[in-house]
Design an enzyme around this catalytic site. Structure first.
Site, PDB file in Angstrom:
ATOM      1  N   GLY A  71      -9.023 -12.172 -36.399  1.00  0.00           N
ATOM      2  CA  GLY A  71     -10.397 -12.383 -35.979  1.00  0.00           C
ATOM      3  C   GLY A  71     -10.718 -13.869 -35.998  1.00  0.00           C
ATOM      4  O   GLY A  71     -10.085 -14.649 -36.711  1.00  0.00           O
ATOM      5  N   ASP A  72     -11.702 -14.259 -35.198  1.00  0.00           N
ATOM      6  CA  ASP A  72     -12.169 -15.637 -35.278  1.00  0.00           C
ATOM      7  C   ASP A  72     -13.114 -15.753 -36.468  1.00  0.00           C
ATOM      8  O   ASP A  72     -13.473 -14.758 -37.101  1.00  0.00           O
ATOM      9  CB  ASP A  72     -12.857 -16.042 -33.971  1.00  0.00           C
ATOM     10  CG  ASP A  72     -12.768 -17.547 -33.715  1.00  0.00           C
ATOM     11  OD1 ASP A  72     -12.563 -18.312 -34.677  1.00  0.00           O
ATOM     12  OD2 ASP A  72     -12.908 -17.953 -32.549  1.00  0.00           O
ATOM     13  N   TRP A  73     -13.522 -16.962 -36.785  1.00  0.00           N
ATOM     14  CA  TRP A  73     -14.283 -17.248 -38.001  1.00  0.00           C
ATOM     15  C   TRP A  73     -15.515 -16.330 -38.110  1.00  0.00           C
ATOM     16  O   TRP A  73     -16.453 -16.433 -37.325  1.00  0.00           O
ATOM     17  CB  TRP A  73     -14.725 -18.703 -37.989  1.00  0.00           C
ATOM     18  CG  TRP A  73     -15.419 -19.170 -39.240  1.00  0.00           C
ATOM     19  CD1 TRP A  73     -16.670 -18.811 -39.656  1.00  0.00           C
ATOM     20  CD2 TRP A  73     -14.922 -20.077 -40.226  1.00  0.00           C
ATOM     21  NE1 TRP A  73     -16.984 -19.434 -40.836  1.00  0.00           N
ATOM     22  CE2 TRP A  73     -15.920 -20.225 -41.217  1.00  0.00           C
ATOM     23  CE3 TRP A  73     -13.732 -20.783 -40.364  1.00  0.00           C
ATOM     24  CZ2 TRP A  73     -15.763 -21.048 -42.327  1.00  0.00           C
ATOM     25  CZ3 TRP A  73     -13.571 -21.609 -41.476  1.00  0.00           C
ATOM     26  CH2 TRP A  73     -14.572 -21.733 -42.443  1.00  0.00           C
ATOM     27  N   GLY A  74     -15.471 -15.425 -39.093  1.00  0.00           N
ATOM     28  CA  GLY A  74     -16.598 -14.533 -39.333  1.00  0.00           C
ATOM     29  C   GLY A  74     -16.815 -13.505 -38.250  1.00  0.00           C
ATOM     30  O   GLY A  74     -17.855 -12.833 -38.232  1.00  0.00           O
ATOM     31  N   GLY A  75     -15.867 -13.351 -37.325  1.00  0.00           N
ATOM     32  CA  GLY A  75     -16.084 -12.530 -36.141  1.00  0.00           C
ATOM     33  C   GLY A  75     -16.376 -11.074 -36.428  1.00  0.00           C
ATOM     34  O   GLY A  75     -17.202 -10.452 -35.747  1.00  0.00           O
TER      35      GLY A  75
END
Length: 725
Positions: free
Chosen positions: A281-285
């Site tokens: 996942g991307d940052w905090g996605g």
């Protein structure tokens, strides 16, 4: 689960001679649910002291080092190898199973030796150059304990307002896909897991380049047909090249956020393509599924993330907080967790982390060397695109008095570009330093703080080189703009400089295509230099004085104005398709022409090239695995050595769905001496002409296909071939 394994016989996963899948099976078989969930949790900036117990218990799998969610915009304090080794020692020597941590960092276009931004690298149209640059970056980062980079970015976009185009390889799937695959090979090496290499990550899957209005993180409205025929293609090339990881994008696709998009992540990427690596996942996605309005809380977000196929959850902690409970309650199938854990463990084994968990060669510096600087200089040469030239360039070795003016003349760090976490401004050769070395006291320098002083100096100089453009703060993540003109005040200064009626060369540093019509009208020559990296000044001087003839070609279309966006080679036939002649008469705007000021593939040299007629080995091509040869002779008809980038395009006039008006098929680079001729040769296969039809299956139609060979997407000889059954 077995008791704590303590002897080598009880830890068969440590046997490097066993196949990777056997090692994964052996380790997975003895893991608790908590340890499995821990392998799916990535934290940021791990602290070996504060996080010791979490590491020891196996609750953390990976850590990335970044200053925050948009780390490309804010520099951190740099990597601390001793902290990485300390954290790794706890994981390897003190945890129950001894599973190493995976450390990641954004190594996008260099580490200590910074190369041009990816959009600049793409201007060289050179796979070997990209591969070699990424190999250097991997070697330098690996010395500090990095095992994983979040690159290459292969998002396709025709949206220059979007700051992240700086990280891309341009708008065409073939160019982006081939350069992206080259980056994967450079970062990862062959075989994968070599010392001094990193796991690559193809990002952002998928459609991020379509963010509405060019606004970062915004919504995306697109159908799967367009995704398959355009945006998914470079990701497939990266997967075929063996990329170890893929990152999900922040955007939704037709209302379904990518971090919960089972159709695209699990069914297409993993099942259809057979991708056996890690989806991160991307940052905090995953946690941001609440912001999207599809998850009520972090617990529900964790369900959607794991079901969609997010294997390693970055930063938000959704899996760490809720996944074990969700499995125990029966709300999440434990097989989904096992599949994701298997992928993470497979990655760690492939990277050799169980054999080499600690940082690189002690005492070896990763500062730029003569060899890495030479490569950076070569890359910067390729990134420079000569947009216009009335004959003023190249300058003679004795140009008289030269005025170097503009906001970048003495800059270092500002010329490194976006997403440079470990490059240092003091390593950059500034334009002033390079020009001073050549010209000595014949160089006048003015940084444009006082434009009236600049005008005075123009009168004293024989020629002026003005370096203008964008600071990196204006490109990259979260740095979108509503207007793509030069930053405030710069065009006004250029008007004053041009008003003296002396030779004026303008160099544009930027992270995106800009509205350059007024600059092209004012200047005697314009060089697009992007943000070129540590060898900025040397490379610019080489090109301006003709030591190196410019050979860069545009990897994105340059629209006439902001109001023309989107303008690109993606455009497809409409009910009333516009020809160049109609653009001058009927048009589609009342107040402007429609077609771009600078087409995709455009770029000049210090010489001229003439093309012969296109030759075909056959005029028919069987769709059942057929191929034919295309060749064209090119002659250097000028007086200087130069490189021509010969570009092959095609168009499918009649298809089941609308196809692009023109699409890049291949290219060839020819280095020719004055008067020398060469031949560009291409092999065209039926599969290259295929596309996804109405039923989303790939097909190759029979009938006419138009091939075009030329110097850019706007001009060249056209020949029709027939695809047969």
């Amino acid at each position: 689960m077995s008791p704590d394994p303590s002897t080598p016989a009880e830890r068969p996963w440590l046997d490097a001679d066993r196949p990777v899948e056997e090692r994964v099976d052996a380790l997975l078989a003895v893991m608790t649910l908590a340890e499995k969930v821990g392998q799916l949790h990535q934290t940021a900036n791990i602290d070996p002291a504060a996080d010791a117990e979490l590491i020891r218990s196996g609750a953390i799998s990976s850590s990335l080092y970044a200053s925050g969610a948009t780390g490309g915009n804010v520099k951190d304090e740099g990597l601390l190898s001793s902290a990485i080794d300390s954290a790794q020692a706890i994981a390897v020597e003190e945890s129950r199973l001894g599973i190493p941590l995976l450390f990641g960092r954004d190594v996008i276009h260099g580490h200590r030796t910074v190369f041009p931004i990816p959009l600049g690298l793409a201007s060289g149209w050179d796979e070997s150059l990209v591969e070699r640059a990424c190999e250097v970056a991997a070697d330098e980062a690996h010395l500090e304990g990095v095992a994983w980079t979040f690159a290459p970015m292969v998002d396709i976009s025709e949206e220059p307002r979007w700051g992240r185009v700086a990280e891309s390889f341009g708008e065409q799937p073939v160019l982006s896909g081939r350069l992206g695959a080259a980056a994967v090979r450079g970062f990862q090496g062959e075989p994968v897991g070599e010392k001094g290499r990193l796991a690559a990550c193809a990002k952002h899957f998928v459609g991020y380049g379509l963010a509405a209005g060019g606004r970062d993180y915004d919504t995306v409205s697109v159908g799967e047909n367009t995704l398959r025929n355009l945006h998914l293609r470079p990701f497939k090339d990266a997967v075929d090249a063996g990329v170890l990881t893929v990152m999900a994008s922040f955007n939704d696709v037709d209302g379904v956020p990518m971090h919960s998009n089972r159709r695209l992540l699990r069914e297409v990427l993993k099942d259809e393509w057979g991708f056996d690596g890690v989806v991160v996942g991307d940052w905090g996605g995953v946690g941001q599924l609440m912001n999207h309005g599809v998850a009520a809380d972090l617990r529900e977000a964790a369900v959607y993330g794991i079901e969609a196929g997010i294997d390693l959850e970055m930063v938000s902690g959704a899996y760490a907080a809720h996944l074990a409970e969700l499995v125990e309650s029966g709300e999440v199938d434990p097989a989904l967790v096992d599949d994701s854990v298997r992928r993470v463990l497979r990655l760690k084994f492939r990277l050799g982390l169980f054999e080499r968990p600690y940082t690189g060669t002690p005492g070896r510096s990763n500062a730029p060397t003569g060899a890495t600087r030479a490569l950076a200089r070569e890359a910067a040469h390729g990134s420079m695109v000569l947009l216009s030239n009335n004959g003023v360039l190249p300058l003679p070795a004795e140009p008289g008095t030269l005025l170097l003016t503009g906001p970048f003349v003495q800059e270092g760090e500002a010329l490194l570009g976006t997403w440079v976490l470990d490059g240092r401004g003091e390593d950059v050769i500034s334009p002033e330093a390079a020009f001073r070395e050549r010209l000595g006291d014949r160089l006048l320098v003015q940084d444009n703080r006082f434009s009236e002083r600049g005008v005075q100096l123009v009168r004293q100089a024989d020629v002026t080189v003005a370096v203008v453009g964008e600071h990196p703060w204006r490109s990259g993540e979260a740095n979108s703009v509503a207007r793509i003109g030069l930053p405030a005040g710069q065009l006004e200064v250029l008007h004053e400089l041009a008003g003296i009626d002396k030779p004026l060369v303008v160099v544009v540093y930027t992270g995106r295509p800009l509205e350059l019509g007024p600059v092209l009208d004012l200047a005697d020559a314009v060089i697009l230099a992007w943000h070129p990296g540590v060898e900025t000044g040397n490379a610019l001087a080489d090109v301006v004085f003709g030591d190196v003839a410019p050979f860069g070609r545009l990897p994105m279309t340059f629209p006439r104005t902001t109001g023309h966006i989107p303008t690109s080679t993606h455009q497809r036939p409409t009910s009333r398709t516009l020809t160049p002649e109609q653009d001058k008469t009927e048009g589609r705007y009342l107040d402007a022409l429609v077609l771009p000021r600078l087409p995709f593939g455009h770029g000049l040299s210090y010489t001229t090239f003439s093309y012969g007629e296109m030759a075909l080995s056959a005029t028919e091509l069987s769709r059942a695995g057929g191929s034919l040869e295309v060749s064209v002779g090119v002659t250097n008809s000028g007086e200087r050595r130069g490189r021509e980038v010969v570009q092959l395009y095609f168009r499918d006039p009649v298809a089941q769905v609308t196809r692009p008006n023109i699409e890049l098929l291949d290219w060839a680079r020819l280095d020719l001496e004055p008067g020398q001729s060469g031949t560009a040769r291409f092999t065209v296969t039926a599969d290259q002409l295929g596309y996804f039809g109405r039923d989303l299956t790939r097909r190759v139609d029979t009938g006419e296909v138009v091939l075009m060979v030329g110097p850019d997407a706007s001009r060249g000889e056209r020949v029709s071939i027939t695809v047969t059954a």
